[in-house]
Design a protein around this motif. Structure first.
Motif, short mmCIF file in Angstrom:
data_model
loop_
_atom_site.label_atom_id
_atom_site.label_comp_id
_atom_site.label_asym_id
_atom_site.label_seq_id
_atom_site.Cartn_x
_atom_site.Cartn_y
_atom_site.Cartn_z
N GLU A 6 4.44 5.33 6.05
CA GLU A 6 5.04 6.65 6.77
C GLU A 6 6.45 6.80 6.57
OE1 GLU A 6 5.53 4.32 11.11
OE2 GLU A 6 3.76 4.49 10.25
N ALA A 7 7.34 5.69 6.01
CA ALA A 7 8.61 5.70 5.68
C ALA A 7 9.18 6.64 4.64
CB ALA A 7 9.14 4.25 5.14
N TYR A 8 7.98 6.82 3.78
CA TYR A 8 8.31 7.81 2.60
C TYR A 8 7.90 9.28 2.97
CZ TYR A 8 8.76 3.46 0.12
OH TYR A 8 9.26 2.19 -0.24
N GLU A 67 0.63 -1.26 -0.01
CA GLU A 67 0.06 0.11 0.08
C GLU A 67 0.82 1.22 -0.10
OE1 GLU A 67 -3.17 0.14 -0.40
OE2 GLU A 67 -3.54 -2.14 -0.09
N SER A 68 2.20 0.88 0.42
CA SER A 68 2.89 2.38 0.49
C SER A 68 3.46 2.75 -1.02
CB SER A 68 4.18 1.88 1.21
OG SER A 68 4.77 0.84 0.75
N ILE A 69 3.25 2.11 -2.23
CA ILE A 69 3.92 2.17 -3.36
C ILE A 69 3.55 3.69 -3.65
CG2 ILE A 69 3.60 1.70 -5.87
CD1 ILE A 69 3.77 -1.26 -5.01
N PRO A 70 2.14 4.14 -3.76
CA PRO A 70 1.89 5.29 -4.15
C PRO A 70 2.51 6.65 -3.49
CG PRO A 70 -0.25 4.19 -3.92
CD PRO A 70 0.81 3.33 -3.50
N ASP A 71 2.94 6.36 -2.30
CA ASP A 71 3.74 7.22 -1.37
C ASP A 71 4.99 7.29 -1.77
OD1 ASP A 71 1.54 7.69 1.02
OD2 ASP A 71 1.56 5.75 0.75
N GLY A 72 5.45 6.17 -2.23
CA GLY A 72 7.05 6.07 -2.53
C GLY A 72 6.98 6.88 -4.03
N ALA A 97 5.15 9.37 -5.17
CA ALA A 97 4.95 10.76 -4.75
C ALA A 97 6.45 11.54 -4.11
CB ALA A 97 3.84 11.04 -3.71
N ALA A 98 6.93 10.60 -3.22
CA ALA A 98 8.22 11.36 -2.52
C ALA A 98 9.25 11.16 -3.44
CB ALA A 98 8.52 10.09 -1.47
N ILE A 99 9.38 10.34 -4.48
CA ILE A 99 10.32 10.28 -5.37
C ILE A 99 10.44 11.40 -6.70
CG2 ILE A 99 11.62 9.08 -7.34
CD1 ILE A 99 11.19 6.52 -5.72
N ILE A 110 17.01 7.31 0.11
CA ILE A 110 16.43 6.91 -0.92
C ILE A 110 17.18 7.97 -2.05
CG2 ILE A 110 14.58 6.87 -2.59
CD1 ILE A 110 14.73 4.56 -0.74
N LEU A 111 17.28 9.39 -1.71
CA LEU A 111 17.58 10.18 -2.84
C LEU A 111 19.14 9.82 -3.15
CD1 LEU A 111 17.52 12.72 -4.33
CD2 LEU A 111 17.95 13.96 -2.20
#
Length: 256
Positions: A220-222, A40-45, A47-49, A231-232
């Motif tokens: 929440e990680a992202y 479920e965190s994929i969309p958050d990841g 958006a963050a990237i 990640i960056l």
């Protein structure tokens, strides 16, 4: 002179285009196809990237479509980010295209369950640096230890970083990777690797650059600035100098 002029102009144009390719804005591709568990965190990841790219000067495309894995498409990207992919997501022709991309000098970033993807594709396991085996039943609190305090992906982190995540156990570890983070198995239940349990690393492999982190299960990680910087820096390492790919160095044959 009139005959030479067109060739001279073409030569100068070629130099100009090469210079643009080397100094232009890097572009990365987020690949997030899942055939098994969907995070479920994929969309958050994603958006963050995308936000990282806007702030740090690289463009971001996203896809779940494995048809992107052709020479003509992949060569547009400085790095390919496998974001929590699961299952056998590429066919043999697409696998060959990705091998050729890395051999030509491309970059790879594997996040979380990227290591649980294509588990029977030996080359991909070596590129990633290890193959996922299992994890404790639920995300739990534990401690991440920084193995290299000077790396751009870790120097912002506390030496012992308390966090809640899904703690992966691995097999088929590559031994020639630069380990960045390890897990302290004494701080949670379900670790199977003992005192030395790498969680994040980077290495040069088969002509390209690879960064992998096992962290990133939860949304929440992202949103965590510390994890975002982790990640960056991995993306920036994989982009490298943003040099044009050289497909003359590709050893894997194209598959019809």
């Amino acid at each position: 002179m009139k005959k030479i002029l067109p060739f001279l102009l073409a030569f100068l144009l070629g130099i100009s285009m090469l210079s643009f390719a080397q100094s232009g804005k890097p572009k990365v591709l987020i690949f997030s196809k899942t055939l098994r568990y969907y995070h479920e965190s994929i969309p958050d990841g994603i958006a963050a990237i995308i936000q990282m790219g806007q702030q740090h000067g690289f463009a971001v495309d996203t896809t779940k479509n494995a048809d992107f894995f052709t020479d003509n498409t992949l060569k547009k990207y400085a790095a390919i980010i496998w974001l929590s992919t699961t299952g056998d997501v590429l066919n043999p022709a697409q696998q060959a295209a990705f091998e050729r991309y890395i051999q030509a000098g491309g970059g790879y970033v594997g996040i979380h369950s990227a290591s649980a993807s294509e588990k029977d594709w030996e080359w991909f396991g070596q590129l990633t640096g290890a193959v996922f085996v299992n994890h404790p039943p639920d995300p739990v609190d534990g401690v991440v230890q920084v193995a290299d305090v000077n790396d751009p992906s870790t120097r912002q982190l506390p030496k012992r970083w308390k966090r809640k995540d899904e703690w992966y156990n691995f097999k088929k570890r590559m031994t020639d990777v630069h380990v960045l983070l390890t897990a302290d198995e004494s701080t949670y239940q379900g670790g199977t690797e003992g005192v030395y349990h790498p969680l994040a690393w980077k290495h040069k492999f088969d002509g390209g650059r690879s960064f992998y982190t096992a962290l990133g299960h939860l949304s929440e990680a992202y949103r965590d600035p510390l994890f975002q910087q982790h990640i960056l820096a991995g993306i920036q390492y994989s982009i490298g100098k943003n040099e044009p790919l050289d497909y003359t160095k590709a050893k894997t044959a194209q598959v019809p």
